[in-house]
Design an enzyme around this catalytic site. Structure first.
Site, short mmCIF file in Angstrom:
data_model
loop_
_atom_site.label_atom_id
_atom_site.label_comp_id
_atom_site.label_asym_id
_atom_site.label_seq_id
_atom_site.Cartn_x
_atom_site.Cartn_y
_atom_site.Cartn_z
N SER A 28 0.81 -1.23 0.00
CA SER A 28 0.00 0.00 0.00
C SER A 28 0.84 1.27 0.00
CB SER A 28 -0.97 0.00 1.18
OG SER A 28 -1.97 -0.95 0.95
N THR A 73 -6.05 -3.24 7.17
CA THR A 73 -5.87 -4.58 6.62
C THR A 73 -5.85 -5.61 7.74
OG1 THR A 73 -4.61 -5.90 5.03
CG2 THR A 73 -3.32 -4.39 6.37
N LYS A 77 -10.11 -5.44 9.99
CA LYS A 77 -11.21 -4.90 9.16
C LYS A 77 -12.58 -4.96 9.84
CE LYS A 77 -9.12 -5.47 4.69
NZ LYS A 77 -9.18 -6.05 3.35
N ASP A 113 -12.81 -2.62 -1.10
CA ASP A 113 -12.34 -3.92 -1.61
C ASP A 113 -13.29 -4.47 -2.67
OD1 ASP A 113 -10.01 -4.16 -0.11
OD2 ASP A 113 -11.01 -5.16 1.56
N GLY A 137 -12.51 -19.24 1.86
CA GLY A 137 -12.31 -18.17 2.84
C GLY A 137 -13.62 -17.51 3.21
N ALA A 138 -13.69 -17.00 4.44
CA ALA A 138 -14.91 -16.32 4.89
C ALA A 138 -14.55 -15.14 5.78
CB ALA A 138 -15.80 -17.31 5.63
N ALA A 141 -12.13 -10.16 3.48
CA ALA A 141 -11.96 -10.05 2.03
C ALA A 141 -13.01 -10.90 1.31
CB ALA A 141 -10.56 -10.50 1.64
N ASN A 161 -14.95 -22.59 4.14
CA ASN A 161 -13.96 -22.02 5.05
C ASN A 161 -13.49 -23.09 6.02
OD1 ASN A 161 -12.63 -19.54 5.86
ND2 ASN A 161 -13.70 -19.78 7.81
N ARG A 162 -12.22 -22.98 6.40
CA ARG A 162 -11.66 -23.97 7.34
C ARG A 162 -12.57 -24.12 8.55
NH1 ARG A 162 -6.03 -22.45 10.13
NH2 ARG A 162 -7.30 -20.59 10.51
N GLU A 165 -18.26 -22.60 10.62
CA GLU A 165 -19.19 -21.71 11.30
C GLU A 165 -19.06 -20.27 10.78
OE1 GLU A 165 -21.71 -22.43 12.93
OE2 GLU A 165 -22.18 -20.36 13.54
P1 NDP Z 1 -9.08 -12.51 7.56
O1 NDP Z 1 -8.07 -12.61 8.64
O2 NDP Z 1 -10.36 -11.79 7.80
O3 NDP Z 1 -9.47 -13.99 7.06
C1 NDP Z 1 -8.47 -14.96 6.83
C2 NDP Z 1 -9.08 -16.13 6.07
O4 NDP Z 1 -8.03 -17.07 5.81
C3 NDP Z 1 -10.14 -16.89 6.87
O5 NDP Z 1 -11.10 -17.39 5.97
C4 NDP Z 1 -9.33 -18.02 7.51
O6 NDP Z 1 -10.08 -19.15 7.83
C5 NDP Z 1 -8.42 -18.36 6.37
N1 NDP Z 1 -7.22 -19.06 6.81
C6 NDP Z 1 -6.18 -18.56 7.52
N2 NDP Z 1 -5.26 -19.53 7.75
C7 NDP Z 1 -5.76 -20.66 7.18
C8 NDP Z 1 -5.28 -22.00 7.07
N3 NDP Z 1 -4.10 -22.36 7.58
N4 NDP Z 1 -6.02 -22.90 6.40
C9 NDP Z 1 -7.21 -22.53 5.85
N5 NDP Z 1 -7.73 -21.28 5.92
C10 NDP Z 1 -7.01 -20.37 6.59
O7 NDP Z 1 -8.29 -11.89 6.31
P2 NDP Z 1 -8.89 -11.11 5.05
O8 NDP Z 1 -10.16 -11.75 4.66
O9 NDP Z 1 -8.87 -9.65 5.29
O10 NDP Z 1 -7.74 -11.39 3.94
C11 NDP Z 1 -7.62 -12.65 3.32
C12 NDP Z 1 -6.54 -12.57 2.23
O11 NDP Z 1 -6.92 -11.67 1.20
C13 NDP Z 1 -5.18 -12.06 2.75
O12 NDP Z 1 -4.17 -12.81 2.16
C14 NDP Z 1 -5.13 -10.62 2.27
O13 NDP Z 1 -3.80 -10.17 2.05
C15 NDP Z 1 -5.88 -10.73 0.96
N6 NDP Z 1 -6.47 -9.44 0.58
C16 NDP Z 1 -6.10 -8.87 -0.60
C17 NDP Z 1 -6.64 -7.68 -1.01
C18 NDP Z 1 -6.22 -7.07 -2.30
O14 NDP Z 1 -6.50 -5.88 -2.51
N7 NDP Z 1 -5.58 -7.81 -3.18
C19 NDP Z 1 -7.67 -6.98 -0.20
C20 NDP Z 1 -8.01 -7.70 1.00
C21 NDP Z 1 -7.42 -8.86 1.38
P3 NDP Z 1 -10.63 -19.36 9.34
O15 NDP Z 1 -11.82 -18.46 9.47
O16 NDP Z 1 -10.99 -20.80 9.37
O17 NDP Z 1 -9.50 -19.00 10.27
#
Ligand code: NDP
Length: 294
Positions: A28, A73, A77, A113, A137-138, A141, A161-162, A165
């Site tokens: 950024s 970020t 968020k 986003d 993912g949930a 983002a 999502n992992r 819930e």
């Molecule tokens: P959050 O922390 O809100 O969510 C993280 C997600 O990753 C959850 O769904 C989580 O699952 C999952 N996760 C984390 N570790 C694992 C694992 N070992 N195995 C499986 N699932 C896993 O992050 P964000 O949603 O804000 O961001 C997610 C990604 O998107 C990041 O890499 C971020 O950099 C990218 N991003 C990119 C943007 C862009 O402009 N290009 C904008 C926003 C985000 P659980 O709920 O089960 O923990």
């Protein structure tokens, strides 16, 4: 458009920042400093490492005028929402904030986003209307991606999502009219779904692949097929294991850089109150950002 965040004095710059934990991977500052110089905006922009426990202190710096606005970020968020005064559409629908403006001493939360993701699809000429999409993912983002895909007329989203819930909670926040387009599936059943439901587009909105572990991917390599589209929201590294495996299987791939660029432009538009057109400078900006990656 929300009124701009003005500089604090006649000749001073308004201070902006991206906050997160970790933050050292963030592009950024490169993005915003390019755009600030290009459009000659009266802003400075830096990355700030803010831990969850320090979020209230950071918000106090917005309230006392030290900071004129922030990008938000991982992992703040959603956590920042109770500390703000108002959420504007679509941040209120998505339930995640990536940009905060200070307007008349009130802290306003926005989400750019979703529009950033939509514009990145348009720029890559990727059509989602009537598509079946697997979304991994949930988190914050993924919520923006669900909003954007529904707005673009997707046929179905298989949300996975992992921790299932969390996917169910995301589903419950959708308007009733849209809930039938989004189906929560189990993390363990995700690869099977690709063939049984004819899925041609897979989106990684997890943070799996951000680490330096080379083979860290949210799907096994055998899940990909020729002609599929694989999108990763991660932009650092530029090619994650997920994208590499998809490319090797013959899929069309796109990383998160265009989304990052467009969400950043939209945030600067909110802070400056100006429409910023980067069409001609997009390639130079993308090259500079790509070069800044390790
Ligand atoms: P959050 O922390 O809100 O969510 C993280 C997600 O990753 C959850 O769904 C989580 O699952 C999952 N996760 C984390 N570790 C694992 C694992 N070992 N195995 C499986 N699932 C896993 O992050 P964000 O949603 O804000 O961001 C997610 C990604 O998107 C990041 O890499 C971020 O950099 C990218 N991003 C990119 C943007 C862009 O402009 N290009 C904008 C926003 C985000 P659980 O709920 O089960 O923990």
């Amino acid at each position: 458009m929300t009124p701009p965040c003005p500089p604090q004095g006649e000749n001073s710059l308004a201070h902006l920042a991206v906050i997160g934990d970790p933050i050292s991977h963030s592009l950024s500052p490169v993005l915003h400093n390019f755009l600030i110089a290009h459009f000659n905006l009266p802003f400075s922009y830096e990355a700030l490492h803010v831990r969850a426990a320090d979020l209230p202190k950071l918000v106090a710096r917005l309230r006392n005028g030290e900071l004129a606005g922030v990008n938000v970020t991982i992992p703040h968020k959603q956590a920042i929402i109770p500390l703000l005064d108002e959420l504007l559409y679509p941040a209120d629908r998505i339930g995640a904030v990536n940009t905060v403006c200070v307007v008349h001493e009130r802290l306003i939360g926005h989400n750019t986003d979703a529009s950033g993701f939509q514009r990145s699809l348009e720029k890559a000429r990727l059509e989602v209307s009537n598509q079946e999409v697997l979304l991994l993912g949930a988190g914050g983002a993924a919520k923006a991606v669900v909003f954007a895909l529904l707005a673009k007329g997707v046929r179905s989203i298989y949300l996975c999502n992992r921790h299932e819930e969390r996917a169910r909670q995301l589903h419950a926040t959708l308007p009733a009219s849209e809930q039938n387009k989004v189906r929560v599936i189990s993390w363990d059943g995700r690869e099977k779904h690709i063939d049984t439901h004819g899925i041609r587009m897979i989106i990684n909105a997890t943070s799996v692949g951000m680490s330096t572990a080379e083979n860290d991917a949210p799907l096994p390599a055998f899940a990909f097929r020729e002609g599929m589209v694989a999108l990763d929201l991660i932009y650092n590294p530029a090619e994650t294991c997920f994208l590499r495996q998809a490319r090797q299987a013959g899929a069309v791939t796109l990383n998160g850089l265009p989304m990052l660029i467009y969400q950043g432009v939209a945030a600067l538009e909110l802070w400056s109150g100006k429409t910023l057109e980067i069409a001609e400078d997009y390639a130079a900006l993308a090259r500079r950002m790509q070069a800044a990656l390790p």
